[in-house]
Design a protein around this motif. Sequence first.
Motif, short mmCIF file in Angstrom:
data_model
loop_
_atom_site.label_atom_id
_atom_site.label_comp_id
_atom_site.label_asym_id
_atom_site.label_seq_id
_atom_site.Cartn_x
_atom_site.Cartn_y
_atom_site.Cartn_z
N PRO A 23 0.81 -1.23 0.00
CA PRO A 23 0.00 0.00 0.00
C PRO A 23 0.84 1.27 0.00
O PRO A 23 0.41 2.30 -0.54
CB PRO A 23 -0.82 -0.12 1.29
CG PRO A 23 -0.84 -1.56 1.62
CD PRO A 23 0.46 -2.12 1.12
N LYS A 31 -4.30 6.47 -4.61
CA LYS A 31 -4.87 6.42 -3.25
C LYS A 31 -6.09 7.33 -3.14
O LYS A 31 -7.12 6.95 -2.57
CB LYS A 31 -3.81 6.83 -2.23
CG LYS A 31 -4.25 6.68 -0.77
CD LYS A 31 -3.09 6.99 0.17
CE LYS A 31 -3.46 6.72 1.62
NZ LYS A 31 -4.56 7.59 2.09
N GLU A 35 -10.15 6.24 -2.50
CA GLU A 35 -10.91 6.76 -1.36
C GLU A 35 -12.20 7.44 -1.79
O GLU A 35 -13.15 7.52 -1.01
CB GLU A 35 -10.04 7.75 -0.58
CG GLU A 35 -8.86 7.08 0.14
CD GLU A 35 -7.90 8.10 0.74
OE1 GLU A 35 -8.00 9.30 0.37
OE2 GLU A 35 -7.04 7.70 1.54
N GLU A 49 -3.51 -6.26 1.17
CA GLU A 49 -3.63 -5.13 2.08
C GLU A 49 -4.34 -3.95 1.43
O GLU A 49 -5.04 -3.18 2.08
CB GLU A 49 -2.25 -4.72 2.59
CG GLU A 49 -1.61 -5.75 3.50
CD GLU A 49 -0.24 -5.32 3.97
OE1 GLU A 49 -0.03 -5.22 5.19
OE2 GLU A 49 0.63 -5.08 3.11
N ILE A 50 -4.16 -3.80 0.13
CA ILE A 50 -4.84 -2.72 -0.60
C ILE A 50 -6.33 -3.04 -0.72
O ILE A 50 -7.19 -2.20 -0.45
CB ILE A 50 -4.21 -2.52 -1.99
CG1 ILE A 50 -2.79 -1.98 -1.84
CG2 ILE A 50 -5.06 -1.56 -2.83
CD1 ILE A 50 -2.03 -1.86 -3.15
N GLU A 52 -8.16 -4.96 1.09
CA GLU A 52 -8.85 -4.96 2.40
C GLU A 52 -9.22 -3.56 2.87
O GLU A 52 -10.10 -3.40 3.72
CB GLU A 52 -7.97 -5.65 3.44
CG GLU A 52 -7.91 -7.16 3.26
CD GLU A 52 -6.81 -7.79 4.09
OE1 GLU A 52 -6.17 -7.06 4.88
OE2 GLU A 52 -6.56 -9.01 3.94
N THR A 53 -8.57 -2.53 2.34
CA THR A 53 -8.91 -1.16 2.74
C THR A 53 -10.16 -0.65 2.04
O THR A 53 -10.71 0.38 2.43
CB THR A 53 -7.76 -0.19 2.42
OG1 THR A 53 -7.57 -0.11 1.00
CG2 THR A 53 -6.46 -0.63 3.08
#
Length: 273
Positions: A23, A31, A35, A49-50, A52-53
């Motif tokens: 990430p 990013k 969002e 990890e990306i 899961e955000t």
Amino acid sequence: MDDETADPRPGTVYLVGSGPGDPDLLTVKAKRLLETADVVLHDKLPGPEIIETLPEDRREDVGKRAGGERTPQSEINERLVELAREGKSVVRLKGGDSFVFGRGGEEAEYLAAREVPFEVVPAVTSAIAAPAVAGIPVTHRDHASSVSFVTGHEDPTKEESAVDWEALAATGGTIVVLMGVGRLPDYTEALLEAGMAPETPVALVERGTWPGQQVATSTLETIVDARDEEGIEPPAVTVIGEVAGTRERVLEFLANESDRATERAEPTASDEV
């Protein structure tokens, strides 16, 4: 036609590369778009990890797996158009850079043909980043002044390979193969038959920058055995050439530096007084 009955203006599709998976290696723009997007259509390779955000209600898994497609590309294309025509901001998230063996070019053509606004958001390709984090430069003044990027997973409908392994063997530079773990025996044999030296260094970098990253190093003649012994699986990048041999020297330096740091941190007799 008044404003209330007019068709909504189409949203924009952002063809976004996630980089190699860490990430922290997302671009600032990627990013921000993740969002703020109304929906994210993602592959399997952006990194756990990306993914899961991303809120579950704003993400759609359209990933593919080796051996067969989970979501046909035609359905992905149609879904991008459908969402954009609903006026949504859509991120099409891919691992690495979407224009490096990521079918981003095909999706861009499809959107353009249907007059759907889109924007390409480049990223660091795993073809460079994965070797780098493993201590392997793809070019080096002493070893390689050129680098060739090759897919190990060509369109299965092709009657014959478009990759000229004989020509690649003669270039003298670095060969980086993406998505080529399964076909490793085929192209290493092709390179050997083309005259590449059996002792040529080779490295396999699995899940570069991801949790669980693994690296296997060997030679062109023995890398298949090393792959099997180390249990290297997709996704992985193959690096073929003298640059792969620099990894050991880099690791030796880092190990020595770590030892020196430990020694500096250990209390001396005067510290204990």
